[in-house]
Design an enzyme around this catalytic site. Sequence first.
Site, PDB file in Angstrom:
ATOM      1  N   GLU A 106       7.241  11.043 -14.037  1.00 55.22           N
ATOM      2  CA  GLU A 106       7.386  12.453 -13.664  1.00 55.22           C
ATOM      3  C   GLU A 106       7.875  13.273 -14.860  1.00 55.22           C
ATOM      4  OE1 GLU A 106       9.979  14.980 -10.309  1.00 55.22           O
ATOM      5  OE2 GLU A 106      10.440  12.869 -10.743  1.00 55.22           O
ATOM      6  N   LYS A 151       3.855  18.616  -6.905  1.00 54.21           N
ATOM      7  CA  LYS A 151       4.876  17.968  -6.082  1.00 54.21           C
ATOM      8  C   LYS A 151       5.136  18.798  -4.826  1.00 54.21           C
ATOM      9  CE  LYS A 151       9.496  15.855  -6.635  1.00 54.21           C
ATOM     10  NZ  LYS A 151      10.587  15.623  -7.612  1.00 54.21           N
ATOM     11  N   CYS A 153       7.724  11.365  -7.112  1.00 50.50           N
ATOM     12  CA  CYS A 153       9.110  11.024  -6.770  1.00 50.50           C
ATOM     13  C   CYS A 153       9.456  11.291  -5.310  1.00 50.50           C
ATOM     14  CB  CYS A 153      10.074  11.735  -7.719  1.00 50.50           C
ATOM     15  SG  CYS A 153      11.633  10.827  -7.968  1.00 50.50           S
ATOM     16  N   LEU A 174      41.576   3.754 -30.219  1.00 47.34           N
ATOM     17  CA  LEU A 174      41.783   2.414 -29.659  1.00 47.34           C
ATOM     18  C   LEU A 174      43.264   2.235 -29.358  1.00 47.34           C
ATOM     19  CD1 LEU A 174      39.707   0.185 -29.123  1.00 47.34           C
ATOM     20  CD2 LEU A 174      40.384  -0.880 -31.278  1.00 47.34           C
ATOM     21  N   SER A 175      43.579   1.918 -28.101  1.00 45.57           N
ATOM     22  CA  SER A 175      44.987   1.858 -27.676  1.00 45.57           C
ATOM     23  C   SER A 175      45.522   0.448 -27.504  1.00 45.57           C
ATOM     24  CB  SER A 175      45.144   2.603 -26.351  1.00 45.57           C
ATOM     25  OG  SER A 175      44.491   1.892 -25.299  1.00 45.57           O
ATOM     26  N   THR A 194      37.918   7.793 -23.425  1.00 46.51           N
ATOM     27  CA  THR A 194      38.035   6.468 -22.800  1.00 46.51           C
ATOM     28  C   THR A 194      38.602   6.505 -21.383  1.00 46.51           C
ATOM     29  OG1 THR A 194      40.225   6.105 -23.776  1.00 46.51           O
ATOM     30  CG2 THR A 194      38.321   5.394 -25.069  1.00 46.51           C
ATOM     31  N   LYS A 205      40.814  20.504 -14.720  1.00 48.85           N
ATOM     32  CA  LYS A 205      40.757  19.567 -15.846  1.00 48.85           C
ATOM     33  C   LYS A 205      39.352  18.990 -15.990  1.00 48.85           C
ATOM     34  CE  LYS A 205      45.428  17.585 -16.281  1.00 48.85           C
ATOM     35  NZ  LYS A 205      46.148  16.294 -16.322  1.00 48.85           N
TER      36      LYS A 205
END
Length: 556
Positions: free
Chosen positions: A46, A114, A150, A306-307, A412, A527
Amino acid sequence: MKNQRLRIALAQINSTVGDLEANSRKILQYTQRALSFGVDIICFPELALCGYPPEDLLLKPGFIKDNLKSIERLSNNIDKDIVVIAGFVDRIDNKIFNSAAVIYGSKIIAKYHKILLPNYGVFDEKRYFEQGNNASVYSFKDIKFGINICEDLWMEDGPIKKQSSGGAKLILSINSSPYHAGKNKERQALISRQAQKHKVFIAYTNMVGGQDELVFDGQSMIVDMQGKVVCRTHAFREDLLLSDLDIPVAKKRCAVLINTNDSQKKPLPKPEYKKLNIEDEIYEALVLGLRDYVWKNGFKSVVIGLSGGIDSALVATIAADALGSQNVFCVFMSTRYSSKESEEDASQLAKNLGIKMINLSIEQIYKMYLLVLEPLFAGSTRDVTEENLQARIRGNILMALSNKFGWLVLTTGNKSEMSTGYATLYGDMAGGLAVIKDVPKTYVYRLAEKRNSHGFVIPERIFTKAPSAELKPNQKDEDSLPPYDVLDAILKAYVEQDLNLPGMVKLGFKEGMVRKVLNMVDRSEYKRRQSPPGIKITPKAFGRDRRMPITSRYRG
């Protein structure tokens, strides 16, 4: 009833939204491959020509015009000995349609519009497209077939009913159906049910690739008239599926397509297929989504804070698998609250993955922030403010590295944290892509364990230590959140299933805990609205799926 053999190809390609030239080139390349095998009909996904979803590009008249020029140029270059079904945007007067072009003999001989336009979840097609109204039936030699796009296939009494009543024994369904965990089981059950009910073969071609927060998994398939899967493609990668089908012939033809390719056809390669379990499936979706987001947006490398914890470990591992370890950079940014174990675990992970890790103390920067703010904070008790300062310093450093070296920042945070607001705006939420934004914390562990089973990279201690942001002494996630197994169950009920408080209490959750979690979710909408896009892997993700008002006093 007499049968006739039809050689069909399903081209599961990765189109890039807006790249009309490259998408056209790919369609031609796959058509040439199919021709080398003597294929009669090849199907592309599609809107394969312009990519899916093109969103508000569809409101630009120039985009529609260029797309129409591209489909004409494409058709002019299609060999006369193959029928090509390819998705594009058609225009009639000032109305546009989600369409399939039927190309044969170097020209477009038919167009299908469609009929059923989805307008739920991530779909917004009624914003752009007009509804088609003609469930046409076409003929190839003595075989009648219909085309679905679809959503057309998902309705029991959709176009397929009229097409099968009109004698069609084959339905060519072209799709751009986005992935979520378990989606392919739903598709297969639907396709099998429709094939059995209407006594037709269904050739289901699906898009593959990443587009912003969506991932298309492919998993194209051909199902026979008994609902049995004849063959299928690999998941999460481009593929060309070839199959010979013995289809009942029609008594009389309509919209005849004459194919003169009667030369000796070389044997078809045996189709390959690798079945994935749910963890491998989700992991592959994240790898593909990350790779395409990075590459399609012109980046080559990424940087990650990286923690030493499980979330950043999983993101770094996905990035290394997607982009190659040479294109992944990690920074461990310590303060007075960072544990020695976290630094050791981060270093070991980087070593195992073969990625470069930068060790950088932010303690002096943190002290300077506190010194500058001391006159303003005098008399106030230390609280989350001082914790968030550390996260924002780290975010600033990662963005500085991004600006200087062109590295895309990967955040992350997982879905559990994004749901409850357990993340710092302009801190650990700062970045270009939130890789595991739609992955609940409990699934983070499952994916990490599964990845380690294919080759150990994530140190064992990362799995066993209590999750902590390490922004104050002896901090643990469970100081602020319910245990993750309980939290994730509540979040699934509220965010994905839209259950209210009484409904969750009936399921056995404690009312006080549910009230606390729901309040955290509702209060954190502002947030999430400012967070980077994340890769969708659940039935309802934050973003296109769930569009809640920021300003709302409803607390149902």
